[in-house]
Write a protein that holds these residues in place. Structure first.
Motif, PDB file in Angstrom:
ATOM      1  N   LEU A  98      61.823  50.754  54.922  1.00  5.96           N
ATOM      2  CA  LEU A  98      61.620  51.672  53.798  1.00  5.96           C
ATOM      3  C   LEU A  98      60.142  51.752  53.426  1.00  5.96           C
ATOM      4  N   MET A  99      59.467  50.606  53.380  1.00  6.78           N
ATOM      5  CA  MET A  99      58.044  50.600  53.036  1.00  6.78           C
ATOM      6  C   MET A  99      57.206  51.282  54.120  1.00  6.78           C
ATOM      7  N   ALA A 100      57.600  51.151  55.379  1.00 11.40           N
ATOM      8  CA  ALA A 100      56.906  51.858  56.455  1.00 11.40           C
ATOM      9  C   ALA A 100      57.057  53.362  56.282  1.00 11.40           C
ATOM     10  N   LEU A 101      58.234  53.796  55.890  1.00 12.62           N
ATOM     11  CA  LEU A 101      58.476  55.218  55.659  1.00 12.62           C
ATOM     12  C   LEU A 101      57.646  55.721  54.476  1.00 12.62           C
ATOM     13  N   ILE A 102      57.692  55.006  53.373  1.00 18.02           N
ATOM     14  CA  ILE A 102      56.889  55.378  52.201  1.00 18.02           C
ATOM     15  C   ILE A 102      55.404  55.305  52.533  1.00 18.02           C
ATOM     16  N   GLY A 103      55.019  54.275  53.285  1.00 20.72           N
ATOM     17  CA  GLY A 103      53.627  54.097  53.684  1.00 20.72           C
ATOM     18  C   GLY A 103      53.130  55.150  54.650  1.00 20.72           C
ATOM     19  N   THR A 104      54.019  55.936  55.209  1.00 19.34           N
ATOM     20  CA  THR A 104      53.646  57.071  56.049  1.00 19.34           C
ATOM     21  C   THR A 104      53.607  58.358  55.224  1.00 19.34           C
ATOM     22  N   ILE A 105      54.622  58.561  54.422  1.00 22.58           N
ATOM     23  CA  ILE A 105      54.752  59.817  53.675  1.00 22.58           C
ATOM     24  C   ILE A 105      53.635  59.999  52.650  1.00 22.58           C
ATOM     25  N   ILE A 106      53.370  58.988  51.847  1.00 22.45           N
ATOM     26  CA  ILE A 106      52.379  59.147  50.776  1.00 22.45           C
ATOM     27  C   ILE A 106      50.971  59.398  51.320  1.00 22.45           C
ATOM     28  N   PRO A 107      50.465  58.589  52.254  1.00 20.05           N
ATOM     29  CA  PRO A 107      49.127  58.903  52.773  1.00 20.05           C
ATOM     30  C   PRO A 107      49.061  60.266  53.443  1.00 20.05           C
ATOM     31  N   TRP A 108      50.106  60.628  54.220  1.00 19.31           N
ATOM     32  CA  TRP A 108      50.039  61.913  54.905  1.00 19.31           C
ATOM     33  C   TRP A 108      50.179  63.091  53.961  1.00 19.31           C
ATOM     34  N   ALA A 109      50.828  62.906  52.817  1.00 19.62           N
ATOM     35  CA  ALA A 109      50.856  63.973  51.809  1.00 19.62           C
ATOM     36  C   ALA A 109      49.439  64.207  51.292  1.00 19.62           C
ATOM     37  N   LEU A 110      48.716  63.125  51.057  1.00 17.92           N
ATOM     38  CA  LEU A 110      47.331  63.242  50.592  1.00 17.92           C
ATOM     39  C   LEU A 110      46.411  63.757  51.694  1.00 17.92           C
ATOM     40  N   PHE A 111      46.579  63.250  52.911  1.00 17.32           N
ATOM     41  CA  PHE A 111      45.777  63.756  54.040  1.00 17.32           C
ATOM     42  C   PHE A 111      46.072  65.239  54.243  1.00 17.32           C
ATOM     43  N   GLY A 112      47.345  65.610  54.135  1.00 21.32           N
ATOM     44  CA  GLY A 112      47.742  66.999  54.335  1.00 21.32           C
ATOM     45  C   GLY A 112      47.078  67.930  53.342  1.00 21.32           C
ATOM     46  N   SER A 113      46.987  67.508  52.083  1.00 21.85           N
ATOM     47  CA  SER A 113      46.326  68.360  51.089  1.00 21.85           C
ATOM     48  C   SER A 113      44.837  68.495  51.397  1.00 21.85           C
ATOM     49  N   PHE A 114      44.222  67.418  51.879  1.00 21.48           N
ATOM     50  CA  PHE A 114      42.809  67.489  52.269  1.00 21.48           C
ATOM     51  C   PHE A 114      42.623  68.493  53.411  1.00 21.48           C
ATOM     52  N   PHE A 115      43.447  68.369  54.447  1.00 19.83           N
ATOM     53  CA  PHE A 115      43.313  69.259  55.601  1.00 19.83           C
ATOM     54  C   PHE A 115      43.712  70.698  55.262  1.00 19.83           C
ATOM     55  N   ALA A 116      44.637  70.881  54.332  1.00 18.96           N
ATOM     56  CA  ALA A 116      45.004  72.236  53.903  1.00 18.96           C
ATOM     57  C   ALA A 116      43.822  72.921  53.216  1.00 18.96           C
ATOM     58  N   LEU A 117      43.067  72.165  52.450  1.00 19.35           N
ATOM     59  CA  LEU A 117      41.902  72.724  51.753  1.00 19.35           C
ATOM     60  C   LEU A 117      40.682  72.896  52.656  1.00 19.35           C
ATOM     61  N   ASN A 118      40.516  71.991  53.622  1.00 21.62           N
ATOM     62  CA  ASN A 118      39.281  71.935  54.408  1.00 21.62           C
ATOM     63  C   ASN A 118      39.453  72.248  55.884  1.00 21.62           C
ATOM     64  N   GLY A 119      40.660  72.487  56.328  1.00 25.31           N
ATOM     65  CA  GLY A 119      40.897  72.647  57.759  1.00 25.31           C
ATOM     66  C   GLY A 119      40.840  71.293  58.445  1.00 25.31           C
ATOM     67  N   ILE A 120      41.036  71.309  59.745  1.00 26.17           N
ATOM     68  CA  ILE A 120      41.006  70.058  60.510  1.00 26.17           C
ATOM     69  C   ILE A 120      39.545  69.730  60.811  1.00 26.17           C
ATOM     70  N   ASP A 121      38.846  69.288  59.794  1.00 28.39           N
ATOM     71  CA  ASP A 121      37.430  68.940  59.893  1.00 28.39           C
ATOM     72  C   ASP A 121      37.308  67.419  59.842  1.00 28.39           C
ATOM     73  N   VAL A 122      37.442  66.774  61.000  1.00 28.70           N
ATOM     74  CA  VAL A 122      37.441  65.315  61.065  1.00 28.70           C
ATOM     75  C   VAL A 122      36.108  64.730  60.585  1.00 28.70           C
ATOM     76  N   PRO A 123      34.945  65.285  60.987  1.00 27.33           N
ATOM     77  CA  PRO A 123      33.695  64.723  60.456  1.00 27.33           C
ATOM     78  C   PRO A 123      33.637  64.763  58.920  1.00 27.33           C
ATOM     79  N   LEU A 124      34.100  65.849  58.301  1.00 24.84           N
ATOM     80  CA  LEU A 124      34.125  65.927  56.839  1.00 24.84           C
ATOM     81  C   LEU A 124      35.088  64.893  56.264  1.00 24.84           C
ATOM     82  N   PHE A 125      36.221  64.730  56.908  1.00 22.72           N
ATOM     83  CA  PHE A 125      37.190  63.724  56.464  1.00 22.72           C
ATOM     84  C   PHE A 125      36.563  62.330  56.480  1.00 22.72           C
ATOM     85  N   LEU A 126      35.887  61.982  57.570  1.00 23.74           N
ATOM     86  CA  LEU A 126      35.262  60.660  57.672  1.00 23.74           C
ATOM     87  C   LEU A 126      34.130  60.490  56.656  1.00 23.74           C
ATOM     88  N   ARG A 127      33.335  61.535  56.447  1.00 26.69           N
ATOM     89  CA  ARG A 127      32.276  61.458  55.427  1.00 26.69           C
ATOM     90  C   ARG A 127      32.876  61.296  54.036  1.00 26.69           C
TER      91      ARG A 127
END
Length: 100
Positions: free
Chosen positions: A7-36
């Motif tokens: 259950l924690m592995a599932l939650i530990g996947t969903i929550i970060p990817w929801a946040l990552f997803g919002s970042f990529f939705a706003l900025n596109g798949i810009d990995v250098p920007l993500f790392l910065r």
């Protein structure tokens, strides 16, 4: 405990990817920007450094522990930590480590 770890592995996947997803939705798949963005200020940089160091320590420990304990499929924590993070890798390893 296996159910809790899963259950924690599932939650530990969903929550970060929801946040990552919002970042990529706003900025596109810009990995250098993500790392910065991980180090955009002192607070973010400190948190990011803490997690990255923790992942490195966890990977070294789990590699040795898996060899001693005979944990099958230990290698799954490598892509888990790379594509999600410690929030998936740690409970996944503990799940794999549990004996039935």
């Amino acid at each position: 405990m296996k159910t809790f770890y899963l259950l924690m592995a599932l939650i530990g996947t969903i929550i970060p990817w929801a946040l990552f997803g919002s970042f990529f939705a706003l900025n596109g798949i810009d990995v250098p920007l993500f790392l910065r963005s991980l180090f955009v200020n002192g607070a973010a940089g400190g948190f990011s450094a803490d997690v990255l160091i923790s992942i490195l320590v966890f990977l070294m420990w789990s590699w040795r522990d898996a060899a001693k304990q005979g944990v099958a499929r230990w290698w799954l924590v490598l892509p888990a930590s790379a594509f999600v993070g410690l929030s998936l890798a740690l409970p996944l390893y503990l799940y794999l480590r549990e004996r039935d």
